[in-house]
Motif scaffolding. Structure first.
Motif, PDB file in Angstrom:
ATOM      1  N   GLY A  32     120.147  15.986  61.399  1.00 31.24           N
ATOM      2  CA  GLY A  32     120.045  16.086  62.849  1.00 31.24           C
ATOM      3  C   GLY A  32     119.101  17.205  63.215  1.00 31.24           C
ATOM      4  N   SER A  33     118.649  17.172  64.436  1.00 30.54           N
ATOM      5  CA  SER A  33     117.725  18.210  64.891  1.00 30.54           C
ATOM      6  C   SER A  33     118.443  19.196  65.806  1.00 30.54           C
ATOM      7  N   VAL A  34     117.818  20.335  66.009  1.00 31.95           N
ATOM      8  CA  VAL A  34     118.381  21.386  66.845  1.00 31.95           C
ATOM      9  C   VAL A  34     118.660  20.837  68.244  1.00 31.95           C
ATOM     10  N   LYS A  35     119.830  21.181  68.769  1.00 33.41           N
ATOM     11  CA  LYS A  35     120.295  20.799  70.107  1.00 33.41           C
ATOM     12  C   LYS A  35     120.580  19.298  70.256  1.00 33.41           C
ATOM     13  N   ASN A  36     120.702  18.576  69.130  1.00 34.78           N
ATOM     14  CA  ASN A  36     121.083  17.166  69.151  1.00 34.78           C
ATOM     15  C   ASN A  36     122.264  16.973  68.208  1.00 34.78           C
ATOM     16  N   GLN A  37     123.089  15.989  68.518  1.00 38.45           N
ATOM     17  CA  GLN A  37     124.258  15.715  67.693  1.00 38.45           C
ATOM     18  C   GLN A  37     123.834  15.348  66.273  1.00 38.45           C
ATOM     19  N   HIS A  38     124.521  15.938  65.297  1.00 37.74           N
ATOM     20  CA  HIS A  38     124.241  15.691  63.889  1.00 37.74           C
ATOM     21  C   HIS A  38     125.098  14.543  63.366  1.00 37.74           C
ATOM     22  N   THR A  39     124.761  14.050  62.188  1.00 33.05           N
ATOM     23  CA  THR A  39     125.541  13.007  61.529  1.00 33.05           C
ATOM     24  C   THR A  39     125.735  13.365  60.062  1.00 33.05           C
ATOM     25  N   ILE A  40     126.812  12.822  59.499  1.00 37.10           N
ATOM     26  CA  ILE A  40     127.119  13.046  58.087  1.00 37.10           C
ATOM     27  C   ILE A  40     126.900  11.734  57.340  1.00 37.10           C
ATOM     28  N   ASP A  41     126.136  11.808  56.256  1.00 35.80           N
ATOM     29  CA  ASP A  41     125.911  10.638  55.412  1.00 35.80           C
ATOM     30  C   ASP A  41     127.085  10.530  54.433  1.00 35.80           C
ATOM     31  N   PRO A  42     127.966   9.541  54.611  1.00 34.81           N
ATOM     32  CA  PRO A  42     129.142   9.441  53.737  1.00 34.81           C
ATOM     33  C   PRO A  42     128.799   9.202  52.270  1.00 34.81           C
ATOM     34  N   ALA A  43     127.654   8.644  51.985  1.00 32.89           N
ATOM     35  CA  ALA A  43     127.252   8.408  50.596  1.00 32.89           C
ATOM     36  C   ALA A  43     126.928   9.722  49.877  1.00 32.89           C
ATOM     37  N   LYS A  44     126.442  10.719  50.612  1.00 30.75           N
ATOM     38  CA  LYS A  44     126.099  12.011  50.018  1.00 30.75           C
ATOM     39  C   LYS A  44     127.252  13.013  50.071  1.00 30.75           C
ATOM     40  N   CYS A  45     128.115  12.868  51.058  1.00 28.80           N
ATOM     41  CA  CYS A  45     129.190  13.847  51.307  1.00 28.80           C
ATOM     42  C   CYS A  45     130.142  13.938  50.116  1.00 28.80           C
ATOM     43  N   ILE A  46     130.413  15.175  49.671  1.00 32.06           N
ATOM     44  CA  ILE A  46     131.345  15.403  48.567  1.00 32.06           C
ATOM     45  C   ILE A  46     132.722  15.818  49.072  1.00 32.06           C
ATOM     46  N   LYS A  47     132.898  15.810  50.394  1.00 39.52           N
ATOM     47  CA  LYS A  47     134.187  16.071  51.041  1.00 39.52           C
ATOM     48  C   LYS A  47     134.733  17.452  50.722  1.00 39.52           C
ATOM     49  N   CYS A  48     133.855  18.432  50.722  1.00 39.20           N
ATOM     50  CA  CYS A  48     134.265  19.801  50.413  1.00 39.20           C
ATOM     51  C   CYS A  48     134.865  20.511  51.629  1.00 39.20           C
TER      52      CYS A  48
END
Length: 129
Positions: A98-114
């Motif tokens: 995501g970019s500054v001042k915009n909503q971000h997203t999480i890629d579930p394929a990369k996320c290690i759930k830490c």
């Protein structure tokens, strides 16, 4: 018993595993010749008695009601996100974009759930599901 519990915990449990687990626990309790062996299956039997619905959720719905089994949880960024980028900077595997001042997203394929993203978000914009 441990193998069955691990399969259930990781979302790979099958229909009939709860009954098999219960049967094995009772056989261990009844067949043990010492007090330790007789009480060893008690935690499993107790959780089956009082939290059977959670076992069923793991097996049939692939959900962890307690949100503690890494294999069955996910993290999501809500519309509370202000785009501060702190979560993205804390993510050890660059799963957040995501970019500054915009909503971000999480890629579930990369996320290690830490959970680093949720721990560091100052706006409560990250939810564990």
């Amino acid at each position: 018993m441990l193998e069955i519990l691990e399969l259930i915990r990781t979302g790979e449990g099958r229909d009939g595993d709860i009954e098999l687990l219960e049967e094995l626990a009772n056989k261990v309790r009844d067949g043990a010749m010492c007090g330790l062996g007789q009480t060893a299956p008690n935690p499993v039997l107790t959780t089956l008695r009082y939290f059977r619905n959670e076992y069923e959720d793991h097996i049939y719905n692939h959900k962890c009601t307690a949100k503690s089994c890494k294999a069955l949880i996910s993290y999501h960024i809500t519309d509370k996100c202000v785009g501060c980028t702190l979560c993205a900077r804390q993510c050890p595997v660059d799963a957040i974009s995501g970019s500054v001042k915009n909503q971000h997203t999480i890629d579930p394929a990369k996320c290690i759930k830490c959970g680093k993203c949720m721990e560091n978000c100052r706006f409560g914009a990250i939810e564990k599901q």
